[in-house]
Scaffold this active site. Structure first.
Site, PDB file in Angstrom:
ATOM      1  N   HIS A 107      51.807  33.030  37.343  1.00 37.80           N
ATOM      2  CA  HIS A 107      51.514  34.460  37.377  1.00 37.80           C
ATOM      3  C   HIS A 107      52.200  35.083  38.567  1.00 37.80           C
ATOM      4  O   HIS A 107      52.157  34.555  39.668  1.00 37.80           O
ATOM      5  CB  HIS A 107      50.003  34.696  37.485  1.00 37.80           C
ATOM      6  N   ASP A 124      37.194  42.691  32.717  1.00 37.89           N
ATOM      7  CA  ASP A 124      38.279  43.148  33.590  1.00 37.89           C
ATOM      8  C   ASP A 124      38.841  44.483  33.111  1.00 37.89           C
ATOM      9  O   ASP A 124      39.212  45.334  33.925  1.00 37.89           O
ATOM     10  CB  ASP A 124      39.403  42.101  33.648  1.00 37.89           C
ATOM     11  N   ARG A 151      38.199  50.843  38.732  1.00 34.06           N
ATOM     12  CA  ARG A 151      38.831  50.691  40.056  1.00 34.06           C
ATOM     13  C   ARG A 151      39.993  51.660  40.201  1.00 34.06           C
ATOM     14  O   ARG A 151      40.216  52.244  41.266  1.00 34.06           O
ATOM     15  CB  ARG A 151      39.310  49.247  40.242  1.00 34.06           C
ATOM     16  N   SER A 157      40.161  39.562  39.312  1.00 33.63           N
ATOM     17  CA  SER A 157      40.800  40.166  38.139  1.00 33.63           C
ATOM     18  C   SER A 157      41.949  39.281  37.639  1.00 33.63           C
ATOM     19  O   SER A 157      42.030  38.951  36.446  1.00 33.63           O
ATOM     20  CB  SER A 157      41.301  41.570  38.521  1.00 33.63           C
ATOM     21  N   LYS A 176      41.780  36.195  34.228  1.00 34.90           N
ATOM     22  CA  LYS A 176      42.682  36.207  33.068  1.00 34.90           C
ATOM     23  C   LYS A 176      43.456  34.889  32.971  1.00 34.90           C
ATOM     24  O   LYS A 176      43.703  34.378  31.883  1.00 34.90           O
ATOM     25  CB  LYS A 176      43.628  37.405  33.160  1.00 34.90           C
TER      26      LYS A 176
HETATM   27  N1  URA Z   1      46.813  42.739  38.660  1.00 35.45           N
HETATM   28  C1  URA Z   1      45.657  42.521  37.995  1.00 35.45           C
HETATM   29  O1  URA Z   1      45.659  41.968  36.896  1.00 35.45           O
HETATM   30  N2  URA Z   1      44.501  42.918  38.562  1.00 35.45           N
HETATM   31  C2  URA Z   1      44.443  43.518  39.765  1.00 35.45           C
HETATM   32  O2  URA Z   1      43.378  43.831  40.231  1.00 35.45           O
HETATM   33  C3  URA Z   1      45.652  43.748  40.448  1.00 35.45           C
HETATM   34  C4  URA Z   1      46.825  43.337  39.866  1.00 35.45           C
END
Ligand code: URA
Length: 433
Positions: A82, A161, A168, A183, A187
């Site tokens: 990621h 999320d 947010r 977050s 994932k």
């Molecule tokens: N990328 C994400 O998936 N979540 C965040 O909070 C910030 C960047």
């Protein structure tokens, strides 16, 4: 349990229990907690923070809010990667084929662009016919057949999320290390890989602007991964300068093909070899040095490029683009941005460059905007290069000449020229494991 008590507890800087965190995440997901209370807790977390255990509990509660992908039908260790995002970041399209060419399966779920540039999915969709909307069965079948697939998120992965991120975004609570790490990692964990390599970008084009913050984010994410029993490593890479020379969707696919053909820019090649080597190391292929040699070998012997070709074919795209990049979409017009004085390019500010590219149509101004696959920017010069007055530094690509003016203004702020040669900074800043 009452939400108001949880908010007050965090407001006072106290530690939340696993049950309280689970109550919050469940209530946000099923809608029983109203947005104003969820937002109040997000702000309290933003200001008061969360410790390692709270952050892990938040992440696991978020994972449990939806489905998880079961990658067990794919044999061997599955390693995911990621990147925390950056301008001109085309690493997935390069290291996915490198790792898969060495027989380590890569099942990659990717996103569309959040900020001003397209995401990996947008970039791949610029290949004529390429389909990123795979069902989970198709996704797993392709990875089993050829070792590599890149698809948009399928299924109901981490619905908590989606809600929390949207809140947010409008409550000034994006920039919180526990919230960002929960977050991202929720994932990654839901996507099912056994091991995770994180590319944490730092600099003007990234979420984290300082090395100190990037190290904190990297450490928090590695702790979550390890706490969830997945081997996890984070590499902190510089995003004060754009990676490679292309920004834009088809332009970046073209550059990825160039890297895999052995004649891409050095910086992006180096970052991809490092990340691929870490993925291979986590998969048990060997030590880091050996894995880096093997990763380089996939470029030299053409096996990584061939893997990209196989993936494009398996996902319905025109595989011929690998031999003939003129089959990719291009923009109708180009313009040159020229140096107004002689000297060294001392900086190209990544976020301003990303904005210049977005204004040409390569990114989304709002979630609803569409992307122009052929639009974007090609850099003729990089930081540290010399330049003469009047020499072109950037080529702009757009389908309307009217778009050039606003983009030129961003470039005026993005490109800095100095008399002194700028000092060289390393691309790979730190490795946290
Ligand atoms: N990328 C994400 O998936 N979540 C965040 O909070 C910030 C960047």
């Amino acid at each position: 349990m009452r939400m108001v008590d949880i908010i007050i507890k965090k407001k006072e800087g106290l530690k939340l229990s696993k049950e309280e965190i689970e109550f919050f995440v469940k209530g946000v997901t099923d809608g029983s907690i109203p947005d104003y209370q969820a937002s109040a807790l997000l702000m309290a977390i933003c200001l008061r923070g969360m410790d390692k255990e709270e952050t892990l509990n938040l992440t696991l509660a978020m994972v449990a809010s939806g489905d998880c992908i079961d990658l067990s039908p794919i044999p061997k260790i599955k390693v995911d990667k990621h990147s925390t995002g950056g301008v001109g970041d085309k690493t997935t399209m390069i290291l996915g084929p490198m790792v898969a060419a060495l027989d380590i399966p890569v099942a990659k779920m990717s996103g569309r662009g959040l900020g001003h540039t397209g995401g990996t999915i947008d970039k791949l969709e610029s290949i004529p016919g390429f389909n990123t909307e795979l069902s989970q069965e198709e996704f797993i079948r392709i990875v089993r057949d050829i070792g590599l697939a890149v698809a948009g998120q399928t299924g109901n992965l981490v619905p908590a999320d989606k809600k929390l991120y949207a809140l947010r975004d409008v409550t000034g609570t994006v920039e919180s290390i526990p919230l960002i790490s929960a977050s991202i990692m929720s994932k990654k964990l839901a996507a099912g890989a056994d091991a995770i390599v994180l590319d944490v970008k730092v600099g003007s084009g990234a979420f984290m602007k300082t090395v100190d913050d990037a190290q904190k984010l990297a450490k928090a994410m590695v702790e979550i991964g390890t706490g969830a029993k997945r081997k996890t490593v984070a590499i902190i890479t510089d995003m004060d300068r754009p990676l490679g020379k292309a920004i834009g969707n088809a332009l970046e696919v073209k550059e990825a093909i160039e890297v895999l053909s052995g004649h891409g820019p050095d910086d992006i090649t180096e970052v991809c070899i490092t990340l691929a080597a870490k993925m291979l190391e986590l998969a048990g292929v060997g030590d880091f040095e050996r894995c880096a040699e093997l990763a380089k070998g996939t470029i030299k012997d053409g096996s990584a490029l061939d893997k990209l070709r196989q993936m494009i074919k398996a996902q319905g795209g025109n595989e011929e683009v690998v031999n003939d990049t003129s089959l990719l979409p291009t923009a109708q017009y180009t313009a040159e941005y020229k140096a107004n004085s002689a000297g060294y390019i001392s900086a190209i500010i990544s976020d301003k460059l990303g904005m210049a590219s977005m204004l040409l149509g390569a990114g989304r101004a709002t979630k609803e905007s569409s992307i122009d696959p052929g639009a974007g920017i090609t850099l003729l010069k990089k930081p540290g290069d010399t330049v003469n007055a009047g020499e072109p530094i950037v080529i702009l690509h757009a389908n309307s000449q009217a778009l050039f003016e606003a983009s030129f203004k961003e470039l005026d702020e993005a490109v800095r020229i100095s008399v002194e040669k700028p000092s060289e900074t390393p691309l790979i800043i730190d490795i946290i494991q």
